[in-house]
Design a protein around this motif. Structure first.
Motif, PDB file in Angstrom:
ATOM      1  N   HIS A 249      69.159  27.648  79.117  1.00 34.00           N
ATOM      2  CA  HIS A 249      69.600  28.233  77.975  1.00 34.00           C
ATOM      3  C   HIS A 249      68.976  27.910  76.566  1.00 34.00           C
ATOM      4  N   GLN A 250      68.920  26.369  76.746  1.00 31.03           N
ATOM      5  CA  GLN A 250      68.357  25.969  75.578  1.00 31.03           C
ATOM      6  C   GLN A 250      66.795  26.193  75.403  1.00 31.03           C
ATOM      7  N   THR A 251      66.291  25.881  76.522  1.00 31.23           N
ATOM      8  CA  THR A 251      64.922  26.318  76.329  1.00 31.23           C
ATOM      9  C   THR A 251      64.501  27.953  75.956  1.00 31.23           C
ATOM     10  N   ILE A 252      65.457  28.892  76.444  1.00 35.22           N
ATOM     11  CA  ILE A 252      65.399  30.104  76.259  1.00 35.22           C
ATOM     12  C   ILE A 252      65.622  30.557  74.665  1.00 35.22           C
ATOM     13  N   LYS A 253      66.436  29.740  74.126  1.00 37.60           N
ATOM     14  CA  LYS A 253      66.779  29.736  72.837  1.00 37.60           C
ATOM     15  C   LYS A 253      65.715  29.331  71.817  1.00 37.60           C
ATOM     16  N   ASN A 254      64.810  28.322  72.345  1.00 38.22           N
ATOM     17  CA  ASN A 254      63.599  27.716  71.647  1.00 38.22           C
ATOM     18  C   ASN A 254      62.577  28.730  71.807  1.00 38.22           C
ATOM     19  N   LEU A 255      62.468  29.413  72.982  1.00 38.26           N
ATOM     20  CA  LEU A 255      61.418  30.267  73.104  1.00 38.26           C
ATOM     21  C   LEU A 255      61.824  31.626  72.225  1.00 38.26           C
ATOM     22  N   ASN A 256      62.872  32.012  72.186  1.00 38.80           N
ATOM     23  CA  ASN A 256      63.189  33.223  71.327  1.00 38.80           C
ATOM     24  C   ASN A 256      63.009  33.083  69.933  1.00 38.80           C
ATOM     25  N   GLU A 257      63.290  31.765  69.464  1.00 41.65           N
ATOM     26  CA  GLU A 257      62.847  31.688  67.750  1.00 41.65           C
ATOM     27  C   GLU A 257      61.303  31.775  67.544  1.00 41.65           C
ATOM     28  N   CYS A 258      60.554  31.181  68.891  1.00 43.25           N
ATOM     29  CA  CYS A 258      59.228  31.206  68.445  1.00 43.25           C
ATOM     30  C   CYS A 258      58.601  32.632  68.482  1.00 43.25           C
ATOM     31  N   LYS A 259      59.462  33.254  69.683  1.00 43.08           N
ATOM     32  CA  LYS A 259      58.833  34.726  69.963  1.00 43.08           C
ATOM     33  C   LYS A 259      58.979  35.693  68.688  1.00 43.08           C
ATOM     34  N   ASP A 260      60.119  35.469  68.037  1.00 41.94           N
ATOM     35  CA  ASP A 260      60.473  36.206  66.819  1.00 41.94           C
ATOM     36  C   ASP A 260      59.616  35.901  65.691  1.00 41.94           C
ATOM     37  N   ALA A 261      59.034  34.845  65.490  1.00 45.54           N
ATOM     38  CA  ALA A 261      57.854  34.495  64.676  1.00 45.54           C
ATOM     39  C   ALA A 261      56.666  35.212  64.654  1.00 45.54           C
ATOM     40  N   GLU A 262      56.541  35.168  66.191  1.00 36.31           N
ATOM     41  CA  GLU A 262      55.148  35.909  66.576  1.00 36.31           C
ATOM     42  C   GLU A 262      55.168  37.291  66.480  1.00 36.31           C
ATOM     43  N   GLU A 263      56.346  37.937  66.829  1.00 33.04           N
ATOM     44  CA  GLU A 263      56.671  39.054  66.753  1.00 33.04           C
ATOM     45  C   GLU A 263      56.223  39.594  65.250  1.00 33.04           C
ATOM     46  N   LYS A 264      57.040  39.113  64.241  1.00 32.56           N
ATOM     47  CA  LYS A 264      56.696  39.303  62.781  1.00 32.56           C
ATOM     48  C   LYS A 264      55.275  39.410  62.662  1.00 32.56           C
ATOM     49  N   ARG A 265      54.676  38.621  63.118  1.00 28.53           N
ATOM     50  CA  ARG A 265      53.064  38.538  62.746  1.00 28.53           C
ATOM     51  C   ARG A 265      52.336  39.609  63.399  1.00 28.53           C
ATOM     52  N   LEU A 266      52.493  39.780  64.576  1.00 29.54           N
ATOM     53  CA  LEU A 266      52.100  40.845  65.296  1.00 29.54           C
ATOM     54  C   LEU A 266      52.287  42.323  64.763  1.00 29.54           C
ATOM     55  N   LYS A 267      53.762  42.245  64.236  1.00 33.18           N
ATOM     56  CA  LYS A 267      53.833  43.730  63.665  1.00 33.18           C
ATOM     57  C   LYS A 267      53.143  43.981  62.365  1.00 33.18           C
ATOM     58  N   SER A 268      52.965  42.958  61.499  1.00 33.91           N
ATOM     59  CA  SER A 268      51.817  43.249  60.532  1.00 33.91           C
ATOM     60  C   SER A 268      50.592  43.724  61.009  1.00 33.91           C
ATOM     61  N   ILE A 269      50.027  43.002  62.112  1.00 32.09           N
ATOM     62  CA  ILE A 269      48.661  43.310  62.634  1.00 32.09           C
ATOM     63  C   ILE A 269      48.758  44.780  62.983  1.00 32.09           C
ATOM     64  N   LEU A 270      49.657  44.880  63.856  1.00 33.24           N
ATOM     65  CA  LEU A 270      49.695  46.332  64.405  1.00 33.24           C
ATOM     66  C   LEU A 270      49.780  47.426  63.293  1.00 33.24           C
ATOM     67  N   HIS A 271      50.582  46.925  62.264  1.00 32.62           N
ATOM     68  CA  HIS A 271      50.567  48.123  61.343  1.00 32.62           C
ATOM     69  C   HIS A 271      49.309  48.285  60.462  1.00 32.62           C
ATOM     70  N   SER A 272      48.650  47.158  60.453  1.00 33.52           N
ATOM     71  CA  SER A 272      47.171  47.546  59.573  1.00 33.52           C
ATOM     72  C   SER A 272      46.240  48.224  60.454  1.00 33.52           C
ATOM     73  N   MET A 273      46.464  47.961  61.924  1.00 30.58           N
ATOM     74  CA  MET A 273      45.635  48.634  62.898  1.00 30.58           C
ATOM     75  C   MET A 273      45.822  50.129  63.096  1.00 30.58           C
ATOM     76  N   GLN A 274      47.354  50.464  62.781  1.00 32.38           N
ATOM     77  CA  GLN A 274      47.779  51.584  63.174  1.00 32.38           C
ATOM     78  C   GLN A 274      47.152  52.450  61.758  1.00 32.38           C
ATOM     79  N   GLU A 275      47.113  51.962  60.582  1.00 30.73           N
ATOM     80  CA  GLU A 275      46.649  52.809  59.280  1.00 30.73           C
ATOM     81  C   GLU A 275      45.143  53.190  59.511  1.00 30.73           C
ATOM     82  N   LYS A 276      44.428  52.122  60.201  1.00 34.15           N
ATOM     83  CA  LYS A 276      43.164  52.355  60.386  1.00 34.15           C
ATOM     84  C   LYS A 276      42.848  53.364  61.664  1.00 34.15           C
TER      85      LYS A 276
END
Length: 510
Positions: A249-276
């Motif tokens: 449970h502790q490991t999953i909690k840490n991984l979820n925090e890292c995943k949220d940060a990475e999801e935000k960054r990938l969301k911005s990349i996908l948004h720019s790709m979608q416009e193109k």
């Protein structure tokens, strides 16, 4: 006894069947029985006795002057080996003291054979008697014991709807007390032997049951000890699993925090790709409209070419007709020359029209070259998009190395990137095929400049090929974006506009 039975006769009535016998026969039988009955109960001769018909319970009709009923009797047929001597013994099932016997030797059989008109020897009589008793056991024939004046007669008959048919009559007599006791004693000995055998078998079964009970008690003790060990093992495993679950449970909690940060960054990349991608889709739509307009122009040119071909056909027909008239009418050369000059003038006009058509064809070739350059530009733009997707795939691969528990999701994203690369390779291959097609079309135009209809057909095939390629790429790009939006935790909107339709998937990663 002879004085009493000299004039005595008796009758046996069975359903309209009457048989008359002389009492002399019974007197003879009583004297003979006293001589041979003891042979069947003699211990020395008993070893030579052979059973011809084993003990079988049969239903027998008991008939007398004032009584008629059915009772069950055991019937047994025995014979002494190497002697023509048999004994038929009937014992009541419920009362073994009531016994009837009939002992038959050669002399008594001769008397029976004479009175009942039998046609077989003594051994044949024995064989037929066994068959008749078997038929009685199958209830094909029936038995009746007729009693009259202390005399007994065993009647074997066959029932019929018209009249009962009597097959055999045998005189029976009450067994002596010695005979009854002998057979009862034999039955008791057999019962004692069976009882002793059963007792031994019961003791054996009891011994086996006691051993099995001891084994069961031992197994129950072992099961009790094993249950205690299993409970201890279950408690130990439960404690270990609880600690392991807490760590996970502790490991999953840490991984979820890292995943949220990475999801935000990938969301911005996908948004720019979608416009193109939307921009490229809009350009593709505009080029498609231009291709439709060019197709209409090609249709107009094709119709002009058809008209020109029709005029050429008319000119050829006219030339043939003129040549025929020149060969047939050589005397009119002057008028033929004037006609030839007129035809030459028409030919010059047609050649000028053909030059104009060639000029239009060269303009179409230039437009096709321009479209080719536009395709190359589109390829470059898609290459840039592919590079950005490759960068996103490398980021996802790094995240896959850090998150072991989320290996399956990262492998799925890596597979998406590989599919994109494969899609781009297929696109390059199809672009090369399109370039080769264009070169082949140009060569075909150079070789066949005189065939305008084939040129128009080639342009139509080129337009269909281009439409198919654009439709294929458009579907693949839409599927790729749908897969990426389904596998990424992005809640934004992805818009693919084509011909006034928008696709907005909103999927959240679990």
């Amino acid at each position: 006894m002879k004085s009493k039975c000299q004039t005595v006769y008796w009758y046996v009535n069975k359903k309209n069947a009457s048989v008359q016998f002389s009492c002399k026969y019974f007197v003879y039988k009583m004297h003979k029985a006293s001589q041979f009955d003891n042979k069947f109960i003699d211990h020395n001769l008993r070893r030579c006795v052979k059973v011809l018909f084993p003990v079988v319970p049969l239903r027998i009709n008991i008939e007398s002057v004032a009584m008629r009923k059915q009772q069950m009797f055991y019937i047994l047929v025995e014979q002494i080996d190497l002697q023509n001597l048999i004994q038929i013994r009937m014992t009541q099932v419920n009362d073994h003291s009531r016994m009837f016997i009939s002992t038959i030797d050669n002399a008594s059989y001769e008397q029976i054979r004479t009175e009942q008109s039998l046609h077989v020897t003594f051994q044949g009589f024995v064989d037929h008697l066994i068959k008749i008793l078997d038929s009685c056991k199958r209830e094909e024939l029936h038995l009746a014991l007729v009693t009259e004046n202390n005399s007994h007669m065993l009647q074997i008959f066959e029932k019929s709807s018209f009249k009962n048919l009597t097959h055999l009559l045998l005189a029976m007599e009450n067994a002596s007390t010695e005979t009854v006791l002998f057979h009862i004693n034999q039955s008791l000995q057999m019962l004692q032997e069976q009882t002793s055998a059963y007792s031994l078998q019961v003791q054996k079964y009891q011994t086996e049951m006691s051993s099995k009970n001891d084994t069961i008690s031992k197994m129950q003790e072992e099961m009790i000890s094993l249950n205690g060990k299993i409970r201890e093992q279950e408690n130990l495993i439960f404690n270990r699993n609880t600690e392991e679950v807490n760590r996970l449970h502790q490991t999953i909690k840490n991984l979820n925090e890292c995943k949220d940060a990475e999801e935000k960054r990938l969301k911005s990349i996908l948004h720019s790709m979608q416009e193109k991608i939307d921009q490229l889709t809009q350009e593709t739509y505009e080029r498609t409209e231009r291709m439709v307009q060019e197709t209409k122009r090609f249709e107009i040119i094709r119709e002009d070419n058809v008209k020109l071909r029709g005029q050429n056909a008319q000119i050829k027909e006219e030339l043939e007709r003129l040549q025929a008239s020149v060969s047939s009418q050589q005397s009119r050369e002057s008028r033929s020359e004037i006609t030839v000059a007129e035809l030459k003038r028409q030919l010059s006009e047609m050649q000028s029209k053909l030059k104009i058509a060639q000029k239009q064809r060269s303009e179409l070739e230039a437009e096709l070259e321009a479209e080719k350059n536009i395709c190359h530009t589109k390829k470059h733009a898609l290459q840039l998009t592919t590079d950005e997707l490759a960068n996103a795939s490398s980021v996802i691969n790094k995240l896959n190395k850090e998150n072991v528990k989320l290996q399956s999701k990262i492998d799925l994203r890596t597979e998406i990137a590989m599919r994109q690369e494969k899609m781009l390779l297929e696109k390059e291959k199809q672009t090369m095929e399109l370039s080769n097609t264009l070169v082949a079309i140009q060569q075909e135009h150079v070789k066949n400049k005189s065939c305008n209809e084939e040129y128009a057909e080639t342009v139509r095939r080129l337009k269909e090929t281009t439409d198919l390629i654009e439709e294929k790429y458009r579907k693949k790009i839409n599927d790729m974006i749908l897969r990426m939006t389904n596998n990424q935790p992005v809640e934004g909107t992805s818009v693919l506009g084509f011909q006034g339709r928008n696709l907005r998937p909103q999927n959240k990663v679990e």
